[in-house]
Design a protein around this motif. Sequence first.
Motif, PDB file in Angstrom:
ATOM      1  N   THR A 129       0.842  -1.192   0.000  1.00  0.00           N
ATOM      2  CA  THR A 129       0.000   0.000   0.000  1.00  0.00           C
ATOM      3  C   THR A 129       0.877   1.241   0.000  1.00  0.00           C
ATOM      4  N   ASP A 130       0.623   2.116  -0.938  1.00  0.00           N
ATOM      5  CA  ASP A 130       1.336   3.385  -0.972  1.00  0.00           C
ATOM      6  C   ASP A 130       0.809   4.286   0.148  1.00  0.00           C
ATOM      7  N   PRO A 131       1.674   4.866   0.965  1.00  0.00           N
ATOM      8  CA  PRO A 131       1.198   5.704   2.070  1.00  0.00           C
ATOM      9  C   PRO A 131       0.308   6.863   1.616  1.00  0.00           C
ATOM     10  N   THR A 132       0.591   7.440   0.444  1.00  0.00           N
ATOM     11  CA  THR A 132      -0.247   8.533  -0.052  1.00  0.00           C
ATOM     12  C   THR A 132      -1.653   8.054  -0.357  1.00  0.00           C
ATOM     13  N   ASP A 133      -1.764   6.868  -0.966  1.00  0.00           N
ATOM     14  CA  ASP A 133      -3.087   6.302  -1.231  1.00  0.00           C
ATOM     15  C   ASP A 133      -3.829   6.014   0.068  1.00  0.00           C
ATOM     16  N   LEU A 134      -3.109   5.541   1.076  1.00  0.00           N
ATOM     17  CA  LEU A 134      -3.743   5.262   2.358  1.00  0.00           C
ATOM     18  C   LEU A 134      -4.280   6.537   2.996  1.00  0.00           C
ATOM     19  N   ALA A 135      -3.485   7.605   2.961  1.00  0.00           N
ATOM     20  CA  ALA A 135      -3.949   8.876   3.527  1.00  0.00           C
ATOM     21  C   ALA A 135      -5.169   9.400   2.767  1.00  0.00           C
ATOM     22  N   ASP A 136      -5.140   9.323   1.427  1.00  0.00           N
ATOM     23  CA  ASP A 136      -6.288   9.766   0.631  1.00  0.00           C
ATOM     24  C   ASP A 136      -7.533   8.947   0.958  1.00  0.00           C
ATOM     25  N   ALA A 137      -7.361   7.634   1.106  1.00  0.00           N
ATOM     26  CA  ALA A 137      -8.507   6.768   1.400  1.00  0.00           C
ATOM     27  C   ALA A 137      -9.077   7.045   2.789  1.00  0.00           C
ATOM     28  N   LEU A 138      -8.209   7.321   3.757  1.00  0.00           N
ATOM     29  CA  LEU A 138      -8.703   7.633   5.101  1.00  0.00           C
ATOM     30  C   LEU A 138      -9.547   8.900   5.092  1.00  0.00           C
ATOM     31  N   VAL A 139      -9.114   9.892   4.319  1.00  0.00           N
ATOM     32  CA  VAL A 139      -9.863  11.153   4.252  1.00  0.00           C
ATOM     33  C   VAL A 139     -11.167  10.973   3.481  1.00  0.00           C
ATOM     34  N   GLN A 140     -11.126  10.274   2.353  1.00  0.00           N
ATOM     35  CA  GLN A 140     -12.287  10.188   1.481  1.00  0.00           C
ATOM     36  C   GLN A 140     -13.292   9.134   1.920  1.00  0.00           C
ATOM     37  N   ASN A 141     -12.810   7.967   2.369  1.00  0.00           N
ATOM     38  CA  ASN A 141     -13.708   6.855   2.673  1.00  0.00           C
ATOM     39  C   ASN A 141     -14.075   6.744   4.146  1.00  0.00           C
ATOM     40  N   VAL A 142     -13.167   7.122   5.023  1.00  0.00           N
ATOM     41  CA  VAL A 142     -13.435   7.028   6.465  1.00  0.00           C
ATOM     42  C   VAL A 142     -13.746   8.390   7.067  1.00  0.00           C
ATOM     43  N   LYS A 143     -13.574   9.449   6.266  1.00  0.00           N
ATOM     44  CA  LYS A 143     -13.798  10.826   6.723  1.00  0.00           C
ATOM     45  C   LYS A 143     -12.889  11.195   7.886  1.00  0.00           C
ATOM     46  N   ALA A 144     -11.664  10.704   7.837  1.00  0.00           N
ATOM     47  CA  ALA A 144     -10.693  11.066   8.863  1.00  0.00           C
ATOM     48  C   ALA A 144     -10.267  12.516   8.671  1.00  0.00           C
ATOM     49  N   PRO A 145      -9.938  13.215   9.741  1.00  0.00           N
ATOM     50  CA  PRO A 145      -9.468  14.600   9.602  1.00  0.00           C
ATOM     51  C   PRO A 145      -8.227  14.669   8.723  1.00  0.00           C
ATOM     52  N   PRO A 146      -8.186  15.595   7.763  1.00  0.00           N
ATOM     53  CA  PRO A 146      -7.000  15.691   6.900  1.00  0.00           C
ATOM     54  C   PRO A 146      -5.706  15.888   7.672  1.00  0.00           C
ATOM     55  N   ARG A 147      -5.781  16.628   8.779  1.00  0.00           N
ATOM     56  CA  ARG A 147      -4.561  16.867   9.553  1.00  0.00           C
ATOM     57  C   ARG A 147      -4.009  15.556  10.108  1.00  0.00           C
ATOM     58  N   GLY A 221      -9.818  24.441   9.164  1.00  0.00           N
ATOM     59  CA  GLY A 221     -11.212  24.010   9.149  1.00  0.00           C
ATOM     60  C   GLY A 221     -11.890  24.179   7.803  1.00  0.00           C
ATOM     61  N   ILE A 222     -11.162  24.558   6.787  1.00  0.00           N
ATOM     62  CA  ILE A 222     -11.732  24.736   5.441  1.00  0.00           C
ATOM     63  C   ILE A 222     -11.742  23.386   4.733  1.00  0.00           C
ATOM     64  N   PRO A 223     -12.853  22.993   4.095  1.00  0.00           N
ATOM     65  CA  PRO A 223     -12.893  21.711   3.370  1.00  0.00           C
ATOM     66  C   PRO A 223     -11.793  21.644   2.319  1.00  0.00           C
ATOM     67  N   ARG A 224     -11.143  20.472   2.236  1.00  0.00           N
ATOM     68  CA  ARG A 224     -10.038  20.287   1.315  1.00  0.00           C
ATOM     69  C   ARG A 224     -10.470  19.330   0.204  1.00  0.00           C
ATOM     70  N   THR A 225      -9.900  19.467  -0.939  1.00  0.00           N
ATOM     71  CA  THR A 225     -10.171  18.575  -2.065  1.00  0.00           C
ATOM     72  C   THR A 225      -9.043  17.554  -2.194  1.00  0.00           C
ATOM     73  N   SER A 226      -9.311  16.473  -2.925  1.00  0.00           N
ATOM     74  CA  SER A 226      -8.334  15.402  -3.117  1.00  0.00           C
ATOM     75  C   SER A 226      -7.992  15.292  -4.591  1.00  0.00           C
ATOM     76  N   ALA A 227      -6.711  15.146  -4.865  1.00  0.00           N
ATOM     77  CA  ALA A 227      -6.267  15.061  -6.260  1.00  0.00           C
ATOM     78  C   ALA A 227      -6.565  13.698  -6.853  1.00  0.00           C
ATOM     79  N   ARG A 228      -6.510  12.639  -6.024  1.00  0.00           N
ATOM     80  CA  ARG A 228      -6.741  11.284  -6.520  1.00  0.00           C
ATOM     81  C   ARG A 228      -7.916  10.667  -5.785  1.00  0.00           C
ATOM     82  N   ARG A 229      -8.892  10.184  -6.531  1.00  0.00           N
ATOM     83  CA  ARG A 229     -10.076   9.584  -5.943  1.00  0.00           C
ATOM     84  C   ARG A 229      -9.784   8.154  -5.501  1.00  0.00           C
ATOM     85  N   GLN A 230     -10.275   7.796  -4.329  1.00  0.00           N
ATOM     86  CA  GLN A 230     -10.155   6.446  -3.791  1.00  0.00           C
ATOM     87  C   GLN A 230     -11.568   5.889  -3.625  1.00  0.00           C
ATOM     88  N   ARG A 231     -11.943   4.978  -4.512  1.00  0.00           N
ATOM     89  CA  ARG A 231     -13.300   4.437  -4.505  1.00  0.00           C
ATOM     90  C   ARG A 231     -13.352   3.112  -3.749  1.00  0.00           C
TER      91      ARG A 231
END
Length: 265
Positions: A129-147, A221-231
């Motif tokens: 697992t690429d760490p960047t993909d894991l971070a993106d998936a946590l934010v997009q799929n689990v709604k983890a805080p971006p920080r 606290g501003i919503p952030r966007t993701s460059a790569r989608r994790q479905r």
Amino acid sequence: MIGEADGAGAAPLARRNPVAKLAAALVFSVLLLATLDPLAPAVAIAVELAVVPLFGLGYRALLRRMAPLLLSAAGVLVTLTLFAAERTGPVLLAAGPVLVTSGVLVTALGLALRLLAVALPGVLVFATTDPTDLADALVQNVKAPPRFAIGALAAFRLVPMLATEWQLLAMARRARGIDAGRNPVRRLRLFAATAFGLLVLAIRRGTRLATAMDARGFDAGIPRTSARRQRFGAADAALVAGAAVVAGGSLAISFAAGVFRPVIG
């Protein structure tokens, strides 16, 4: 090194959503913690080893990554076998103060195999697992805080640097004439001093990283966007369900064989 293994990206299970792989590993591990017998983790390890090629990871590379865990499991087996308080079952070996019984051996073997069975899924997940993909998936799929997610990503990226910094600290001390030689006490004191220096460096780097993240608006606290989608699709859900089925099947085999030993009860 943490990150995606060579050739793993094309493997069917390596392509799955990072959150799905992490959830499957957690489900698999938690279910195996329900018993103390050696049969259930042995069956689980056999299944885990069988699916290693589906992660695109070679057995030789897996062995290198598992070396510390294998040493830990061997240590658990030897320690519990020799120094367990309760000695149940027939005596298998009696040599002076060393007394090994079947009950102690089964318990120690069960704990050692369970350690490997619980840790192996995590090794497979983080090795493919690429760490960047894991971070993106946590934010997009689990709604983890971006920080939190980006901080975890930074930690993963910085882990390989610890070994390099340890070597630099040791070389710097040797250049100043600080060498333990063959004295075990000096070796221990030098190890503790080097470990403390590495801890100080890690804290300083973490402080600078936190300041840099705040400067880039990670705490705004501003919503952030993701460059790569994790479905998270049906295949990812099937992976989690399959992990639960395999772990449950291992426990069922243990129960049917009459060796199931629940942790509670």
